[in-house]
Scaffold this active site. Sequence first.
Site, mmCIF file in Angstrom:
data_model
loop_
_atom_site.group_PDB
_atom_site.id
_atom_site.type_symbol
_atom_site.label_atom_id
_atom_site.label_comp_id
_atom_site.label_asym_id
_atom_site.label_seq_id
_atom_site.Cartn_x
_atom_site.Cartn_y
_atom_site.Cartn_z
ATOM 1 N N TRP A 99 0.840 -1.212 0.000
ATOM 2 C CA TRP A 99 0.000 0.000 0.000
ATOM 3 C C TRP A 99 0.864 1.246 0.000
ATOM 4 O O TRP A 99 0.541 2.231 -0.674
ATOM 5 C CB TRP A 99 -0.960 -0.025 1.195
ATOM 6 C CG TRP A 99 -1.910 -1.177 1.080
ATOM 7 C CD1 TRP A 99 -1.915 -2.309 1.832
ATOM 8 C CD2 TRP A 99 -2.955 -1.341 0.107
ATOM 9 N NE1 TRP A 99 -2.907 -3.160 1.403
ATOM 10 C CE2 TRP A 99 -3.564 -2.599 0.354
ATOM 11 C CE3 TRP A 99 -3.448 -0.546 -0.929
ATOM 12 C CZ2 TRP A 99 -4.629 -3.077 -0.415
ATOM 13 C CZ3 TRP A 99 -4.510 -1.021 -1.700
ATOM 14 C CH2 TRP A 99 -5.087 -2.269 -1.435
ATOM 15 N N ASP A 165 -0.985 6.899 6.720
ATOM 16 C CA ASP A 165 -2.059 5.975 6.359
ATOM 17 C C ASP A 165 -2.229 5.039 7.549
ATOM 18 O O ASP A 165 -1.351 4.233 7.841
ATOM 19 C CB ASP A 165 -1.648 5.205 5.093
ATOM 20 C CG ASP A 165 -2.647 4.111 4.719
ATOM 21 O OD1 ASP A 165 -3.615 3.897 5.459
ATOM 22 O OD2 ASP A 165 -2.430 3.467 3.665
ATOM 23 N N LYS A 189 -11.540 -1.752 8.557
ATOM 24 C CA LYS A 189 -10.874 -2.652 9.498
ATOM 25 C C LYS A 189 -11.439 -2.370 10.898
ATOM 26 O O LYS A 189 -12.418 -2.974 11.280
ATOM 27 C CB LYS A 189 -9.346 -2.466 9.470
ATOM 28 C CG LYS A 189 -8.693 -3.150 8.256
ATOM 29 C CD LYS A 189 -8.552 -2.284 7.101
ATOM 30 C CE LYS A 189 -7.485 -2.629 6.134
ATOM 31 N NZ LYS A 189 -7.857 -3.383 4.957
HETATM 32 N N1 PMP Z 1 -3.726 1.322 2.977
HETATM 33 C C1 PMP Z 1 -3.707 0.198 3.711
HETATM 34 C C2 PMP Z 1 -2.701 0.069 4.814
HETATM 35 C C3 PMP Z 1 -4.619 -0.821 3.435
HETATM 36 O O1 PMP Z 1 -4.603 -1.947 4.160
HETATM 37 C C4 PMP Z 1 -5.559 -0.660 2.392
HETATM 38 C C5 PMP Z 1 -6.604 -1.700 2.043
HETATM 39 N N2 PMP Z 1 -6.513 -2.915 2.582
HETATM 40 C C6 PMP Z 1 -5.523 0.513 1.638
HETATM 41 C C7 PMP Z 1 -4.607 1.483 1.981
HETATM 42 C C8 PMP Z 1 -6.468 0.738 0.508
HETATM 43 O O2 PMP Z 1 -7.701 1.049 1.017
HETATM 44 P P1 PMP Z 1 -8.999 1.186 0.119
HETATM 45 O O3 PMP Z 1 -9.325 -0.170 -0.380
HETATM 46 O O4 PMP Z 1 -9.994 1.735 1.090
HETATM 47 O O5 PMP Z 1 -8.690 2.131 -0.985
#
Ligand code: PMP
Length: 357
Positions: A99, A165, A189
């Site tokens: 991510w 994030d 989460k």
């Molecule tokens: N950052 C992290 C640390 C994640 O775990 C995730 C999704 N699992 C995301 C960003 C992306 O999130 P989204 O699917 O809400 O765009």
Amino acid sequence: MRKHIFNAGPCKLPDRTLENTSKAILEHLNTGQSVMELSHRGKDFQAVIDEAEALFKELLKIPENYSVLFLGGGASLQFCMIPYNFLKKKAFYLNTGTWATKALKEAQLWGEVIEVSSKDKEFTYIPKGFNVPKDVDYVHITTNNTIKGTEILEDWDFGVPLIADMSSDMMSRPVDVSKYAMIYGGAQKNIGPAGVTFVIINNDFMNNNIADRTIPTMLKYNTHTEEGSMFNTPPCINIFAVKETLLWVKEMGGVEAMDKLADQRANFLYNAIDSSKMFRGTVNKEDRSRMNICFVMHDQYKELEADFIKFASERNCVGIKGHRSVGGCRASTYNACTMEDVKVLVNAMEEFEKMKA
Ligand code: PMP
């Protein structure tokens, strides 16, 4: 019967969230309307979003000059909005996983990016002791790496604006929000169901650091702060479920209690992994995540991995297959996951090992 849910997100939510959201879908309080039928501009929904925002502020002791937003687009849209708004020349990204890499790639569209990464060892550790130049517009970190299973459990300070994030560890510990210019994440989460993104942003940072480029209205942070997350129709039902989840966090004793429970769950599971002859953890011990516990089988048992996942699922443990990009096993132990859930999984691991090793 409710399963032992170890999904990485969407994931297990508190019973309170499920029960009260179900009720509100049928009728919200005594309004004669479903929470999905309320006008988002009416007083009944305004009370819901106000309460969700107030709970965020209360639970995290958010200082006065911060705004809390509920937006669409997931954390992934934030990957693009952050550099679009705030990357003037140069930003610093700590690349600790899948991510974080995605966030960094978006930033590269808008300016120079300095990268410090743990790619050399497949993101199995958190880099430390690195220098951050004082002339960067901001530093971006990912506090919990959902796929690789590492976590930063401290609030860092580099003397430049820090953006985090916190998609997968928000509300699992007290956070010193004053150390951050901005914190964001997808809700799916610890915060609620998928479909809403939380943003906590320092108003001075937001107003004084906007890049000199034309930014579409929907992608500007101040559009949303000025309109109280109501520039467009917000994800109403999701915000209701967030409010219920935060009420549950409060009822349970707040983020301080979540912190203790996270330690208990993670210690129990990591101890079982470390004392096993069959399983082993995959990341640096001191950087282990309390939210996503990644493990594999020792080489001589490798071919039994699929059997183990099946064995665990017969004991009602779901979601323990590792991310499709890494394989192995991953048990996600977010706030709503109980010690009972973890004990059932550990029993399954021990039984399987006894049977096969
Ligand atoms: N950052 C992290 C640390 C994640 O775990 C995730 C999704 N699992 C995301 C960003 C992306 O999130 P989204 O699917 O809400 O765009």
